[in-house]
Write a protein that holds these residues in place. Sequence first.
Motif, PDB file in Angstrom:
ATOM      1  N   UNK A 162      58.695  84.375   7.462  1.00 21.87           N
ATOM      2  CA  UNK A 162      59.607  83.435   8.292  1.00 21.87           C
ATOM      3  C   UNK A 162      59.080  83.058   9.242  1.00 21.87           C
ATOM      4  N   UNK A 163      59.104  82.957  10.275  1.00 23.01           N
ATOM      5  CA  UNK A 163      58.808  82.177  11.059  1.00 23.01           C
ATOM      6  C   UNK A 163      58.506  83.217  11.838  1.00 23.01           C
ATOM      7  N   UNK A 164      57.545  83.207  12.773  1.00 21.44           N
ATOM      8  CA  UNK A 164      57.383  84.160  13.772  1.00 21.44           C
ATOM      9  C   UNK A 164      58.129  84.114  14.465  1.00 21.44           C
ATOM     10  N   UNK A 165      58.766  85.558  15.466  1.00 21.65           N
ATOM     11  CA  UNK A 165      59.698  85.578  16.268  1.00 21.65           C
ATOM     12  C   UNK A 165      61.170  84.776  16.271  1.00 21.65           C
ATOM     13  N   UNK A 166      61.291  84.647  15.100  1.00 25.73           N
ATOM     14  CA  UNK A 166      62.732  84.106  14.391  1.00 25.73           C
ATOM     15  C   UNK A 166      63.377  84.841  14.494  1.00 25.73           C
ATOM     16  N   UNK A 167      63.278  85.837  14.627  1.00 23.14           N
ATOM     17  CA  UNK A 167      64.586  86.682  14.136  1.00 23.14           C
ATOM     18  C   UNK A 167      64.922  87.759  15.312  1.00 23.14           C
ATOM     19  N   UNK A 168      66.194  88.141  15.242  1.00 22.69           N
ATOM     20  CA  UNK A 168      65.982  89.128  16.563  1.00 22.69           C
ATOM     21  C   UNK A 168      66.239  90.653  16.319  1.00 22.69           C
ATOM     22  N   UNK A 169      66.413  90.900  15.051  1.00 23.20           N
ATOM     23  CA  UNK A 169      65.875  91.643  14.382  1.00 23.20           C
ATOM     24  C   UNK A 169      64.430  92.982  14.732  1.00 23.20           C
ATOM     25  N   UNK A 170      63.837  91.500  15.422  1.00 24.95           N
ATOM     26  CA  UNK A 170      62.024  92.258  16.284  1.00 24.95           C
ATOM     27  C   UNK A 170      62.604  93.224  17.698  1.00 24.95           C
ATOM     28  N   UNK A 171      64.099  92.896  18.018  1.00 18.69           N
ATOM     29  CA  UNK A 171      64.275  92.966  19.501  1.00 18.69           C
ATOM     30  C   UNK A 171      65.185  94.070  19.620  1.00 18.69           C
ATOM     31  N   UNK A 172      65.624  94.601  18.253  1.00 13.13           N
ATOM     32  CA  UNK A 172      66.726  95.595  18.130  1.00 13.13           C
ATOM     33  C   UNK A 172      66.308  97.441  17.374  1.00 13.13           C
ATOM     34  N   UNK A 173      66.558  97.179  18.599  1.00 13.41           N
ATOM     35  CA  UNK A 173      66.022  98.758  18.022  1.00 13.41           C
ATOM     36  C   UNK A 173      66.995 100.288  18.420  1.00 13.41           C
TER      37      UNK A 173
END
Length: 137
Positions: free
Chosen positions: A38-49
């Motif tokens: 998938x494209x980099x930075x395409x998902x809000x999951x990256x910032x989900x903590x």
Amino acid sequence: MARDGNPQPPRRVELKDAEWRARLTPEQFRVTRQKGTEPAHSSAMCALFEPGRYACACCATELFDAGSKFDSHSGWPSFTQAVAPDVVAYHDDSSHGMTRIETTCNVCDAHLGHVFPDGPAPSGLRYCINALSLTKC
């Protein structure tokens, strides 16, 4: 493990492509079954903590715990370790002119992403995982 062999999976899930297509979105199928990215930075999951676990989008096997998730600034969700040694498999990957270690779900062979030796302590590993290959549970 990519060179010496992977552990036996806790179970196996094997479906035909038509069955995977029926279960997954077209983008999930491309990433997980056709080894896409998938494209980099395409998902809000990256910032989900938040507390919880992350499971394989294909077979629902729990793969990663939120406690091992960190912000790698890579554009993909990143973890320091899998929840158990038998749920992720490792394979040599020399595609795209690079030498990397591909990670797959050891239960259903879904492509997850890659693991790199540049993560934080204690493991020193960075599991760089496509968000489309995961579901939060």
